[in-house]
Design an enzyme around this catalytic site. Structure first.
Site, PDB file in Angstrom:
ATOM      1  N   THR A  45       0.813  -1.212   0.000  1.00  0.00           N
ATOM      2  CA  THR A  45       0.000   0.000   0.000  1.00  0.00           C
ATOM      3  C   THR A  45       0.851   1.269   0.000  1.00  0.00           C
ATOM      4  O   THR A  45       0.516   2.258  -0.652  1.00  0.00           O
ATOM      5  CB  THR A  45      -0.935  -0.041   1.229  1.00  0.00           C
ATOM      6  OG1 THR A  45      -1.836  -1.143   1.044  1.00  0.00           O
ATOM      7  CG2 THR A  45      -1.713   1.235   1.393  1.00  0.00           C
ATOM      8  N   PHE A  46       1.975   1.229   0.719  1.00  0.00           N
ATOM      9  CA  PHE A  46       2.843   2.414   0.777  1.00  0.00           C
ATOM     10  C   PHE A  46       3.355   2.807  -0.606  1.00  0.00           C
ATOM     11  O   PHE A  46       3.639   3.984  -0.856  1.00  0.00           O
ATOM     12  CB  PHE A  46       4.021   2.145   1.720  1.00  0.00           C
ATOM     13  CG  PHE A  46       4.878   3.348   1.970  1.00  0.00           C
ATOM     14  CD1 PHE A  46       4.506   4.304   2.911  1.00  0.00           C
ATOM     15  CD2 PHE A  46       6.061   3.538   1.260  1.00  0.00           C
ATOM     16  CE1 PHE A  46       5.293   5.429   3.135  1.00  0.00           C
ATOM     17  CE2 PHE A  46       6.856   4.663   1.485  1.00  0.00           C
ATOM     18  CZ  PHE A  46       6.469   5.604   2.423  1.00  0.00           C
ATOM     19  N   ASP A  47       3.472   1.849  -1.502  1.00  0.00           N
ATOM     20  CA  ASP A  47       4.050   2.083  -2.833  1.00  0.00           C
ATOM     21  C   ASP A  47       3.021   2.555  -3.861  1.00  0.00           C
ATOM     22  O   ASP A  47       3.355   2.729  -5.039  1.00  0.00           O
ATOM     23  CB  ASP A  47       4.716   0.786  -3.333  1.00  0.00           C
ATOM     24  CG  ASP A  47       5.600   0.170  -2.272  1.00  0.00           C
ATOM     25  OD1 ASP A  47       6.521   0.872  -1.807  1.00  0.00           O
ATOM     26  OD2 ASP A  47       5.343  -0.978  -1.859  1.00  0.00           O
ATOM     27  N   ILE A  71      -2.736  -4.683   7.602  1.00  0.00           N
ATOM     28  CA  ILE A  71      -2.967  -5.501   8.801  1.00  0.00           C
ATOM     29  C   ILE A  71      -1.974  -5.111   9.897  1.00  0.00           C
ATOM     30  O   ILE A  71      -0.825  -4.753   9.607  1.00  0.00           O
ATOM     31  CB  ILE A  71      -2.851  -6.997   8.416  1.00  0.00           C
ATOM     32  CG1 ILE A  71      -4.019  -7.353   7.474  1.00  0.00           C
ATOM     33  CG2 ILE A  71      -2.839  -7.895   9.641  1.00  0.00           C
ATOM     34  CD1 ILE A  71      -3.969  -8.736   6.892  1.00  0.00           C
ATOM     35  N   THR A  75       4.156  -3.333  15.774  1.00  0.00           N
ATOM     36  CA  THR A  75       4.358  -1.912  16.082  1.00  0.00           C
ATOM     37  C   THR A  75       3.263  -1.080  15.405  1.00  0.00           C
ATOM     38  O   THR A  75       2.323  -1.618  14.826  1.00  0.00           O
ATOM     39  CB  THR A  75       5.730  -1.445  15.555  1.00  0.00           C
ATOM     40  OG1 THR A  75       5.660  -1.403  14.127  1.00  0.00           O
ATOM     41  CG2 THR A  75       6.848  -2.381  15.981  1.00  0.00           C
ATOM     42  N   HIS A  77       3.720   0.628  12.769  1.00  0.00           N
ATOM     43  CA  HIS A  77       4.176   0.853  11.391  1.00  0.00           C
ATOM     44  C   HIS A  77       3.002   0.927  10.407  1.00  0.00           C
ATOM     45  O   HIS A  77       3.026   1.706   9.444  1.00  0.00           O
ATOM     46  CB  HIS A  77       5.119  -0.290  11.011  1.00  0.00           C
ATOM     47  CG  HIS A  77       5.888  -0.047   9.755  1.00  0.00           C
ATOM     48  ND1 HIS A  77       6.862   0.911   9.645  1.00  0.00           N
ATOM     49  CD2 HIS A  77       5.819  -0.642   8.541  1.00  0.00           C
ATOM     50  CE1 HIS A  77       7.364   0.895   8.426  1.00  0.00           C
ATOM     51  NE2 HIS A  77       6.746  -0.035   7.737  1.00  0.00           N
ATOM     52  N   LEU A 102     -10.748   4.913  -2.219  1.00  0.00           N
ATOM     53  CA  LEU A 102      -9.988   4.214  -1.178  1.00  0.00           C
ATOM     54  C   LEU A 102     -10.604   2.836  -0.917  1.00  0.00           C
ATOM     55  O   LEU A 102     -11.607   2.708  -0.216  1.00  0.00           O
ATOM     56  CB  LEU A 102     -10.002   5.054   0.101  1.00  0.00           C
ATOM     57  CG  LEU A 102      -9.214   4.514   1.295  1.00  0.00           C
ATOM     58  CD1 LEU A 102      -7.714   4.583   1.042  1.00  0.00           C
ATOM     59  CD2 LEU A 102      -9.558   5.300   2.557  1.00  0.00           C
ATOM     60  N   ARG A 117     -13.636  -7.744   5.072  1.00  0.00           N
ATOM     61  CA  ARG A 117     -13.781  -6.451   4.393  1.00  0.00           C
ATOM     62  C   ARG A 117     -13.417  -6.502   2.911  1.00  0.00           C
ATOM     63  O   ARG A 117     -13.187  -5.458   2.283  1.00  0.00           O
ATOM     64  CB  ARG A 117     -12.954  -5.394   5.129  1.00  0.00           C
ATOM     65  CG  ARG A 117     -13.651  -4.958   6.401  1.00  0.00           C
ATOM     66  CD  ARG A 117     -12.756  -4.261   7.395  1.00  0.00           C
ATOM     67  NE  ARG A 117     -13.520  -3.864   8.574  1.00  0.00           N
ATOM     68  CZ  ARG A 117     -13.948  -4.708   9.524  1.00  0.00           C
ATOM     69  NH1 ARG A 117     -13.676  -6.006   9.425  1.00  0.00           N
ATOM     70  NH2 ARG A 117     -14.665  -4.285  10.539  1.00  0.00           N
TER      71      ARG A 117
HETATM   72  N1  LIG Z   1       2.413  -4.342   6.256  1.00  0.00           N
HETATM   73  C1  LIG Z   1       1.743  -4.057   5.137  1.00  0.00           C
HETATM   74  C2  LIG Z   1       2.381  -3.482   4.026  1.00  0.00           C
HETATM   75  N2  LIG Z   1       3.705  -3.223   4.090  1.00  0.00           N
HETATM   76  C3  LIG Z   1       4.532  -2.980   2.969  1.00  0.00           C
HETATM   77  C4  LIG Z   1       4.556  -1.530   2.511  1.00  0.00           C
HETATM   78  O1  LIG Z   1       3.305  -1.150   1.977  1.00  0.00           O
HETATM   79  C5  LIG Z   1       5.609  -1.281   1.458  1.00  0.00           C
HETATM   80  O2  LIG Z   1       5.475  -2.198   0.408  1.00  0.00           O
HETATM   81  C6  LIG Z   1       7.023  -1.381   2.011  1.00  0.00           C
HETATM   82  O3  LIG Z   1       7.174  -0.546   3.118  1.00  0.00           O
HETATM   83  C7  LIG Z   1       8.070  -0.985   0.950  1.00  0.00           C
HETATM   84  O4  LIG Z   1       7.883   0.341   0.487  1.00  0.00           O
HETATM   85  N3  LIG Z   1       1.662  -3.194   2.914  1.00  0.00           N
HETATM   86  C8  LIG Z   1       0.330  -3.466   2.846  1.00  0.00           C
HETATM   87  O5  LIG Z   1      -0.315  -3.202   1.818  1.00  0.00           O
HETATM   88  N4  LIG Z   1      -0.297  -4.039   3.920  1.00  0.00           N
HETATM   89  C9  LIG Z   1       0.368  -4.323   5.067  1.00  0.00           C
HETATM   90  O6  LIG Z   1      -0.256  -4.853   6.034  1.00  0.00           O
HETATM   91  C1  LIG Z   2       2.686  -2.864   8.737  1.00  0.00           C
HETATM   92  C2  LIG Z   2       3.882  -3.636   8.289  1.00  0.00           C
HETATM   93  O1  LIG Z   2       4.571  -3.406   7.337  1.00  0.00           O
HETATM   94  C3  LIG Z   2       4.216  -4.748   9.151  1.00  0.00           C
HETATM   95  O2  LIG Z   2       4.617  -5.864   8.449  1.00  0.00           O
HETATM   96  C4  LIG Z   2       5.261  -4.287  10.102  1.00  0.00           C
HETATM   97  O3  LIG Z   2       5.059  -5.018  11.167  1.00  0.00           O
HETATM   98  P1  LIG Z   2       5.682  -4.580  12.564  1.00  0.00           P
HETATM   99  O4  LIG Z   2       4.761  -3.516  13.107  1.00  0.00           O
HETATM  100  O5  LIG Z   2       5.605  -5.839  13.343  1.00  0.00           O
HETATM  101  O6  LIG Z   2       7.061  -4.059  12.312  1.00  0.00           O
END
Ligand SMILES: Nc1c(NC[C@H](O)[C@H](O)[C@H](O)CO)[nH]c(=O)[nH]c1=O
Ligand SMILES: CC(=O)[C@@H](O)COP(=O)(O)O
Length: 139
Positions: A45-47, A71, A75, A77, A102, A117
């Site tokens: 999602t971040f990308d 999910i 942390t 994050h 969204l 969902r």
């Molecule tokens: N933890 C989840 C992620 N994490 C990955 C980031 O979105 C991204 O790909 C990485 O940080 C590299 O830039 N992405 C999701 O879509 N859902 C998650 O639960």
């Molecule tokens: C939300 C994430 O990218 C996840 O995989 C990171 O998990 P954490 O909070 O345990 O570092």
């Protein structure tokens, strides 16, 4: 009315869930008679923002649907990922004057909650198409 074309940006992270979201989005677009002109897969999602921007520049994309599931890890994050994506989605929609829906569940959800969902994908297609139609009516 001209054919409506939508682009989909889908996260591969949690792909067991987002794959079903993609399938649901495609099904609903077909039900509405809307063409899915592009599907852009991103790691997570971040990308999404860069992929959304690239699609919004295309003439065969009237709006974009985002699909993902953020999910909860150990942390906070997940909050960074979702908050940034949501903010950039709004910014890009305003910049290009095209809707970006969204369809990302979370953040901070459990896997079970994310599975419950999947239907958000349908809702996001519906919102995107409604916005495209309303914007066309304004012209
Ligand atoms: N933890 C989840 C992620 N994490 C990955 C980031 O979105 C991204 O790909 C990485 O940080 C590299 O830039 N992405 C999701 O879509 N859902 C998650 O639960
Ligand atoms: C939300 C994430 O990218 C996840 O995989 C990171 O998990 P954490 O909070 O345990 O570092």
């Amino acid at each position: 009315m001209d054919k409506i074309n939508i682009g989909i940006v889908v996260a591969e992270f949690n792909y067991d869930i987002t794959m079903m979201m993609l399938q649901r989005a495609r099904e609903y677009a077909e039900f509405l008679g809307v063409n899915v002109s592009r599907v852009f897969r991103v790691p997570g999602t971040f990308d999404m923002p860069l992929a959304i921007k690239k699609l919004l520049k295309l003439d065969d994309v009237d709006g974009v649907v985002t699909l993902g599931a953020v999910i909860k890890g150990e942390t906070d994050h997940h909050r960074v990922i979702m908050d940034n994506a949501a903010r950039k989605i709004t910014d890009l929609s305003l910049e290009f004057e095209k809707p970006v829906a969204l369809g990302i569940s979370g953040s901070g959800e459990s896997r079970l909650q994310a599975e419950a969902r999947i239907e958000m994908a349908k809702d996001a297609v519906e919102s995107c198409v409604k916005m495209i139609k309303s914007l066309r009516d304004l012209k």
